[in-house]
Design an enzyme around this catalytic site. Sequence first.
Site, mmCIF file in Angstrom:
data_model
loop_
_atom_site.group_PDB
_atom_site.id
_atom_site.type_symbol
_atom_site.label_atom_id
_atom_site.label_comp_id
_atom_site.label_asym_id
_atom_site.label_seq_id
_atom_site.Cartn_x
_atom_site.Cartn_y
_atom_site.Cartn_z
ATOM 1 N N ARG A 103 0.775 -1.091 0.040
ATOM 2 C CA ARG A 103 -0.293 0.076 -0.149
ATOM 3 C C ARG A 103 0.889 1.205 -0.162
ATOM 4 N NH1 ARG A 103 -5.210 1.238 3.724
ATOM 5 N NH2 ARG A 103 -5.916 -0.146 2.075
ATOM 6 N N HIS A 130 -7.480 0.799 -6.315
ATOM 7 C CA HIS A 130 -7.681 -0.189 -5.200
ATOM 8 C C HIS A 130 -8.420 -1.194 -5.655
ATOM 9 C CE1 HIS A 130 -7.819 -1.234 -1.121
ATOM 10 N NE2 HIS A 130 -8.599 -0.448 -0.563
ATOM 11 N N GLN A 133 -10.249 -3.677 -3.370
ATOM 12 C CA GLN A 133 -11.604 -3.305 -2.639
ATOM 13 C C GLN A 133 -12.516 -3.329 -3.982
ATOM 14 O OE1 GLN A 133 -12.169 -1.633 0.157
ATOM 15 N NE2 GLN A 133 -14.384 -2.236 -0.199
ATOM 16 N N ASP A 234 -17.400 7.169 -0.678
ATOM 17 C CA ASP A 234 -16.110 7.167 -0.057
ATOM 18 C C ASP A 234 -15.594 8.504 0.555
ATOM 19 O OD1 ASP A 234 -13.392 6.144 0.678
ATOM 20 O OD2 ASP A 234 -12.546 6.586 -1.221
ATOM 21 N N CYS A 274 -16.625 1.871 1.164
ATOM 22 C CA CYS A 274 -15.194 0.939 1.291
ATOM 23 C C CYS A 274 -14.951 1.096 2.768
ATOM 24 C CB CYS A 274 -14.205 1.310 0.505
ATOM 25 S SG CYS A 274 -13.719 3.140 0.534
ATOM 26 N N ARG A 302 -13.764 -8.575 1.715
ATOM 27 C CA ARG A 302 -12.216 -8.301 1.552
ATOM 28 C C ARG A 302 -11.651 -9.418 1.826
ATOM 29 N NH1 ARG A 302 -10.011 -3.348 1.478
ATOM 30 N NH2 ARG A 302 -8.654 -4.329 0.596
HETATM 31 N N1 CP Z 1 -11.107 -0.229 2.738
HETATM 32 C C1 CP Z 1 -9.977 -0.114 2.940
HETATM 33 O O1 CP Z 1 -9.072 -0.318 2.155
HETATM 34 O O2 CP Z 1 -9.741 -0.147 4.405
HETATM 35 P P1 CP Z 1 -8.297 0.057 5.164
HETATM 36 O O3 CP Z 1 -7.770 1.349 4.718
HETATM 37 O O4 CP Z 1 -8.725 -0.084 6.762
HETATM 38 O O5 CP Z 1 -7.555 -1.100 4.695
HETATM 39 N N1 NVA Z 2 -9.905 6.738 -1.173
HETATM 40 C C1 NVA Z 2 -9.464 6.344 0.319
HETATM 41 C C2 NVA Z 2 -9.870 4.950 0.409
HETATM 42 C C3 NVA Z 2 -9.333 4.250 1.770
HETATM 43 C C4 NVA Z 2 -9.624 2.845 2.038
HETATM 44 C C5 NVA Z 2 -7.920 6.482 0.618
HETATM 45 O O1 NVA Z 2 -7.217 6.511 -0.634
HETATM 46 O O2 NVA Z 2 -7.580 7.381 1.461
#
Ligand code: CP
Ligand code: NVA
Length: 315
Positions: A103, A130, A133, A234, A274, A302
């Site tokens: 990530r 993502h 997700q 989101d 999400c 997930r």
């Molecule tokens: N939705 C999601 O990716 O959650 P986290 O940021 O907690 O992993």
């Molecule tokens: N769009 C958000 C998603 C978090 C799961 C971010 O990138 O922070």
Amino acid sequence: MKVFLCINDCSSEQLGELLAESKELKNLYKSGGRDLCLSGKTLAMLFEKPSLRTRISFQVAMTDLGGSAIYVKPEDIGGVGKREPIKDMARVLSRYVDGIMARTFEHGTVTELAAFATVPVINALTDFSHPCQAMADVLTIAEHCGQLESVKIAFIGDGNNVARSLAFACAKLGMKMVIAAPAGYELDAESIRKANQISEVRSQKTEDRKEADTIVQTNDAAKAVVDARFIYTDTWVSMGQEDEKQKRRADFEGFQVNAELLKSAPADVKIMHCLPAHRGYEITDEVVESANSIMFDQAENRLHFQRALLKKLMG
Ligand code: CP
Ligand code: NVA
């Protein structure tokens, strides 16, 4: 499949296979079964940003499949690309582990890891996309309405990483998506063009019988939710955009998923997020807690998708 960096790395058939495997493993584990296909294998999980769902679901999925996972924070290794080049990290990790999940802020970091790693690499969220997700989301949609073909989803809010991966997944799987964002926060035109091109190829449209685009955008949230079976939102402030918080909160006014917006949607519309949710901003507490909300099914899925993905890439 050697990597999972973007939904577009996979064909519609491969995505369908991953969904079928997710359902199979979900049923197996719910009925007390086990599939130890990753026995003795290790996944390195590199996180430049916080996570609850992604981190824990990948860790549990590795344990469930008989393997193990190592969580790595940038400060543990002197920063991503700082103490040593990303390409060296990729080659060193490949000598120790059987898969890398990352990530990161920049999407280029995961693509560089993938270019130099000799083991599978998974995108666990970048500023661009993502995909894990999006796959849990379409799995959830399929469970709730029994099909994906022609199902309409309205995405209300920021044309961000989550919206982009969902648009590609919808295009690959024959769904319709409308994104309602304030001016200046739409999904970029190139992603919309690419998504519609995918959907056009999929439905084998000809110039003679050209249908309307299946992934569209509007600045009118109420219009977007009319006849939607699913409404998705989101955060307005993604990780890394904290400095823009005040401006974004002002600019997104009118794009909250709340009881007023739901008056324009079918009564049985399902609400997706999400997570994490920011109650009072992109969504109200009332809507999160309502009977229409399926966001905790999404969160659970997930885990079921992660198992299928890990089995496919590392099994
Ligand atoms: N939705 C999601 O990716 O959650 P986290 O940021 O907690 O992993
Ligand atoms: N769009 C958000 C998603 C978090 C799961 C971010 O990138 O922070």
